[in-house]
Design an enzyme around this catalytic site. Structure first.
Site, short mmCIF file in Angstrom:
data_model
loop_
_atom_site.label_atom_id
_atom_site.label_comp_id
_atom_site.label_asym_id
_atom_site.label_seq_id
_atom_site.Cartn_x
_atom_site.Cartn_y
_atom_site.Cartn_z
N SER A 237 119.75 74.94 77.16
CA SER A 237 119.42 73.60 77.29
C SER A 237 118.83 73.06 76.10
CB SER A 237 118.88 73.27 78.59
OG SER A 237 118.92 71.90 78.99
N ASP A 456 129.63 71.56 82.55
CA ASP A 456 128.20 71.34 82.38
C ASP A 456 127.98 69.79 82.38
OD1 ASP A 456 125.48 71.20 81.54
OD2 ASP A 456 125.71 73.17 80.46
N HIS A 486 125.08 73.98 84.65
CA HIS A 486 124.32 73.91 83.41
C HIS A 486 123.85 75.32 82.99
CE1 HIS A 486 121.86 72.10 80.53
NE2 HIS A 486 120.88 72.37 80.92
#
Length: 516
Positions: A237, A456, A486
């Site tokens: 991320s 995602d 994610h």
């Protein structure tokens, strides 16, 4: 509501690290010669882990961080603090301590070196997350020391603080994150400015120095302190943005790098918000289709529910009300992982059919790091400080208002929140941002594996393609995961196998490989 790359322990424990907002460098290192197509060479297995800080003082490793939490005799975890300059432009000036945690490789005779993790955010605490997530990286731990850290301005590394629990609770209760009247709009912007003033009051000296470029320089200090010639790194991320920044600054020091759930390096503040409106709407539609519901009709149903809650907040057994802003966060949270979709179904059913907000409120509280006693974590404080230190853009309320029609077309559910977020997030921020978009070009670096998941929500797949392109030809190696959620490692067997082979044997997948 900032949902760009924010770290979250639950996803890490599921094997894919984490949630929601991303912040948005100059190159001071000469590029290294091109690497062999066979991949980066491993560090010498006999090289011991270093124990000297960047400023020449020894690192003092101590037992800590048992996976169950706390400290336990015989724990495999060790903690230390690395002293680095508060301002890297003044290496002889004030220092800041970077908190580290490490678990040694289990096969010492086959050790390749250290692997540094960043689980996202910005604002996620690697010292807290890594011990609880480590079982997902057991194969990697056979040959690597697993190392987590709290980036500067986060948790044990002089974590930024901006307001107390009561102020936070009041804001979530009273501030409408999609203002529809002049009074609501004024209160929304005033809350952003009040938050910034609190950051100045409680953490002012840190604010100019907590940006991603400084964190990347700290990572190189960590590499040197650990005694590694090259840095092996797993970024998830926001950790992908941090990894891309490191690769740009120190291409010759890139070892085996994996970037999973990738922040788009070409997007500015508005671009990130637009990407996320697209990504969360896509995830919502995939969720609706999984239930046999037409996406357009399901979206209208959810948007209508939010409209009703905006006018009449729902009661809960705690005595707190579920307002529209909290309801949206309660919908956002379970979209990060397909395994959480049943929780979303139950929460929407309770709200829509029973007129109760308990389940959505619990999901929102989890997202906001609020415990049962009303205490809030400070991850959102660190997240905002790092984001606003990075991003130059400071959209006005008028500019956010002008974005609304286009964002509503992208997502009637999430678009308005993300459009307004562009103006509220850095309102009144005292530090000028560093850039419009981060620099990730890394010519001369070893191959970097860039993993994107097609479903995602927080870091849409398109960002992985752009990161691979920005890193440069022969550097960015794109691996596509056809799936939901994610992050892909630990969720996709195919991705996990390829990442393990890359880290453990230096086997670089073919650029463009698809895991379906």
């Amino acid at each position: 509501m900032r949902v760009r790359g924010r770290a979250r322990a639950g996803a890490a424990l599921a094997g894919a690290a984490l949630l929601v907002t991303a912040a948005l460098s100059g190159c001071d290192s000469a590029p290294a010669p091109p690497q062999s197509s066979k991949g980066p060479s491993p560090r010498a297995s006999e090289k011991p882990a270093g124990n000297t800080s960047a400023l020449g003082r020894p690192l003092e490793w101590r037992r800590c961080g048992a996976p169950e939490g706390g400290t336990a005799p015989g724990s495999a975890w060790r903690c230390a603090t690395l002293d680095v300059p508060l301002d890297h432009a003044e290496p002889g000036g004030e220092t800041i301590g970077i908190a580290l945690i490490r678990r040694a490789a289990t096969k010492r005779s086959e050790r390749l070196g250290s692997m540094l993790f960043d689980f996202g955010g910005p604002g996620g605490s690697g010292v807290d997350i890594l011990p609880r997530a480590a079982s997902a990286y057991g194969r990697l731990n056979t040959r690597y020391d697993l190392v987590g850290f709290d980036p500067r301005g986060v948790a044990a590394s002089s974590g930024v603080r901006c307001r107390g629990d009561e102020e936070q609770e009041k804001a979530y209760r009273e501030v409408d994150m999609t203002p529809e009247t002049p009074a609501e709009e004024a209160a929304f912007i005033a809350d952003g400015r009040d938050f910034a003033a609190g950051c100045v009051r409680l953490s002012g000296r840190l604010l100019p120095h907590v940006g991603t470029t400084n964190a990347a320089r700290d990572m190189d200090a960590i590499r040197r302190a650990l005694g590694d010639e090259k840095l092996s790194y797993f970024g998830i991320s926001y950790g992908t943005e941090l990894g891309g920044t490191y690769a740009h600054l120190f291409p010759e020091s890139v070892g085996r790098f994996v970037l999973d759930a990738v922040v788009d390096p070409t997007a500015d503040t508005v671009g990130h918000a637009r990407n996320q409106a697209t990504g969360f709407q896509r995830a919502l539609e995939n969720y609706l289709k999984s239930r046999g519901e037409a996406p357009a009709a399901g979206t209208r149903r959810v948007a209508a529910l939010l409209g009703r809650i905006d006018g009449h907040p729902l009661p809960t057994s705690s005595g707190r009300e579920l307002n529209e802003s909290l309801a949206v966060l309660g919908i956002v949270a379970p979209l990060y992982s397909r395994s959480s979709w049943p929780a979303l179904t139950a929460a929407l059913d309770e709200a829509g059919n029973r007129g109760r907000g308990d389940r959505l409120l619990r999901l929102a509280d989890s997202y906001n790091n609020r415990d049962g006693q009303g205490h809030y974590g400070t991850q959102s404080h660190s997240q905002r400080a790092i984001s606003c230190a990075d991003a130059k853009a400071r959209p006005t309320a008028a500019e956010a208002r002008a974005l609304l029609p286009g964002f509503r077309r992208l997502s009637p559910v999430f678009g308005p929140f993300l459009a307004w977020d562009t103006a509220g997030w850095c309102a009144g921020w005292p530090v000028e941002g560093e850039h419009d978009t981060p620099e990730a070009s890394a010519q001369g670096a070893a191959p970097i594996l860039v993993v994107g998941t097609t479903g995602d929500p927080a870091t849409p797949y398109e960002g992985a393609r752009r990161m691979a392109d920005e890193l440069g030809e022969g550097v960015g190696i794109l691996l596509t995961n056809e799936g939901e959620g994610h992050g892909a490692y630990g969720r996709s067997r195919c991705v996990t196998s390829l990442v393990d082979a890359y880290f453990l044997r230096g086997k670089v997948p073919a650029d463009g490989h698809v895991c379906s």
